[in-house]
Design a protein around this motif. Structure first.
Motif, short mmCIF file in Angstrom:
data_model
loop_
_atom_site.label_atom_id
_atom_site.label_comp_id
_atom_site.label_asym_id
_atom_site.label_seq_id
_atom_site.Cartn_x
_atom_site.Cartn_y
_atom_site.Cartn_z
N TYR A 11 -1.53 6.68 7.20
CA TYR A 11 -2.27 5.43 7.26
C TYR A 11 -1.38 4.41 7.96
O TYR A 11 -0.30 4.07 7.47
CB TYR A 11 -2.65 4.91 5.88
N GLU A 61 -5.79 -7.51 0.38
CA GLU A 61 -6.41 -6.89 -0.80
C GLU A 61 -5.84 -5.51 -1.12
O GLU A 61 -6.19 -4.92 -2.15
CB GLU A 61 -7.93 -6.78 -0.61
N LEU A 62 -4.98 -4.97 -0.26
CA LEU A 62 -4.42 -3.64 -0.47
C LEU A 62 -3.04 -3.70 -1.11
O LEU A 62 -2.32 -4.69 -0.99
CB LEU A 62 -4.33 -2.88 0.86
N SER A 65 -0.15 1.79 -3.39
CA SER A 65 -0.86 2.98 -3.88
C SER A 65 -2.19 3.20 -3.17
O SER A 65 -2.67 4.33 -3.06
CB SER A 65 -1.08 2.90 -5.39
N ASP A 66 -2.80 2.13 -2.65
CA ASP A 66 -4.05 2.26 -1.89
C ASP A 66 -3.81 3.01 -0.59
O ASP A 66 -4.55 3.95 -0.24
CB ASP A 66 -4.63 0.88 -1.58
N THR A 69 -2.97 6.63 -1.06
CA THR A 69 -4.16 7.43 -1.35
C THR A 69 -4.91 7.78 -0.06
O THR A 69 -5.37 8.93 0.11
CB THR A 69 -5.10 6.67 -2.30
N ILE A 70 -5.01 6.83 0.85
CA ILE A 70 -5.70 7.09 2.11
C ILE A 70 -4.97 8.18 2.90
O ILE A 70 -5.59 9.12 3.42
CB ILE A 70 -5.80 5.81 2.95
N ASP A 97 3.74 -1.32 -6.55
CA ASP A 97 2.61 -2.09 -6.02
C ASP A 97 2.91 -3.57 -6.18
O ASP A 97 3.07 -4.07 -7.30
CB ASP A 97 1.32 -1.75 -6.78
N LYS A 99 1.19 -7.04 -5.34
CA LYS A 99 -0.02 -7.68 -4.85
C LYS A 99 0.33 -8.89 -3.98
O LYS A 99 1.37 -9.53 -4.18
CB LYS A 99 -0.91 -8.12 -6.02
N ARG A 114 -1.30 6.59 -10.13
CA ARG A 114 -2.36 5.77 -9.54
C ARG A 114 -3.06 6.52 -8.41
O ARG A 114 -4.29 6.46 -8.28
CB ARG A 114 -1.77 4.46 -9.02
N LYS A 118 -6.92 7.59 -8.18
CA LYS A 118 -7.78 7.18 -7.07
C LYS A 118 -8.36 8.38 -6.33
O LYS A 118 -9.44 8.29 -5.73
CB LYS A 118 -7.01 6.27 -6.12
#
Length: 353
Positions: A11, A61-62, A65-66, A69-70, A97, A99, A114, A118
């Motif tokens: 990603y 917003e990512l 861990s987002d 996952t992708i 993570d 934010k 996480r 997901k």
């Protein structure tokens, strides 16, 4: 039983931060004094040394861990496997993570847990854990996956390197221009094939004098009173350390395999600093009284910056997919993965595609 990579995914964030975007920053020295040069001069010298023209940042917003996952989803799809058959999920990361706008990292539960959540994996015997090994984390995760497979403890592992360094950089530190965000993942499986896969490795931690070459510290702007901590490093010390120890680790890995250096097709090295990486490769080949062959070292740092644990797997994915000019790997090629980073840790893996 051998180990081979059956799927790769990555990603790369869409948001691009160019060097000129730092033109309005206020840069300070470590002692809090204002850096005397104009930003245009700072940026020009930075580009000449590091080779970095732009870097990538994740959307607000990512979190890490987002994007992990992708990358994992893409690697699983490339491998064509059932995600429920994974025995281990190993996530290499360093800051958890964070934010957007937060002052604190979130590390519990682990990013691996996480990611598993997901991915919606139900199998409880798919074990997830994180490793904090500095920038060499993904390479070390690959070494651990190989060990599990060789020991008969696993048949299939998912190894991820993911980081969002944009969330932990000090905007008043010139080094903040180095760092970026990204994620890369590989599915690693047991194989009875004897002519492909994992060949040899070397891994080491130098901590007697070198443990704090990279550390968490306060902002260089001493007028700011918040207690937030940022990624910091002693660049010259790291450069000198890497120039000696990384080539030696690479040489040991190659020599222990019994494979001649003439058979080495590509070196996928951590994208830390263009000049440093070039010097490491030159020093490595000098150990064999040779000059580096043309195109032996793919580079992505000019466009992607330094995304820590993500640089090696994303670079490998880009080359596999033919997205870097004059760079390709083919079945049967001997390649070397190598990295250096916080700890101070170094490692290398010799691999046959």
């Amino acid at each position: 039983m051998g180990t081979k990579i059956t799927g790769v995914g990555s990603y790369i964030p869409e948001s691009v931060a160019k060097n000129e975007d730092f033109g309005n920053h206020s840069f300070f020295n470590e002692d809090g004094t204002k850096f005397p040069s104009e930003n245009e001069v700072i940026i020009e010298k930075f580009k000449a040394i590091t080779g970095i023209a732009e870097r990538r940042y994740i959307k607000d917003e990512l979190v890490t861990s987002d994007i992990a996952t992708i990358a994992a989803e893409r690697a699983i799809e490339a491998a064509g496997i059932d995600k429920e058959t994974l025995d281990y999920i190993i996530v290499a990361q360093n800051y958890g993570d964070v934010k957007h706008g937060d002052l604190q990292s979130d590390t519990v539960p682990s990013l691996a847990s996480r990611v598993k959540h997901k991915l919606k994996i139900q199998n409880p015997y798919c074990v997830g854990y994180d490793i904090l090994f500095g920038c060499p984390g993904w390479v070390e995760g690959m070494i651990q996956a190989h060990a599990y497979i060789k020991a008969g403890m696993a048949k299939r592992c998912l190894v991820i390197g993911a980081e969002a360094l944009s969330r932990v950089v000090d905007p008043h530190d010139r080094d903040s221009m180095i760092y970026s965000d990204g994620a890369g993942a590989t599915v690693v499986e047991a194989t009875d094939e004897t002519d492909v896969g994992y060949i040899s490795h070397k891994s080491a931690t130098y901590a007697y004098d070198e443990a704090h070459f990279i550390f968490f510290g306060e902002t260089n702007n001493q007028e700011i009173t918040d207690r937030r901590r940022y990624i910091k490093m002693y660049g010259r010390k790291i450069y000198n350390f890497a120039l000696v120890n990384v080539p030696n680790a690479m040489k040991t890995t190659l020599d222990e395999s019994g494979i001649d250096i003439s058979q080495l097709k590509k070196i996928f090295i951590h994208q830390a600093n263009e000049k440093m990486d070039e010097a490491i490769i030159k020093r490595f080949y000098k150990l064999y009284d040779m000059e580096p062959p043309a195109h032996v070292m793919p580079m992505s740092i000019n466009k992607l910056g330094n995304s820590s644990v993500a640089t090696v797997p994303t670079l490998y994915d880009l080359v596999l997919k033919g997205k870097l000019e004059n760079q390709e790997v083919n079945k049967g090629d001997i390649v070397l993965f190598a990295s250096v980073g916080a700890g101070m840790n170094i490692n290398a893996i010799l691999y046959k595609v």
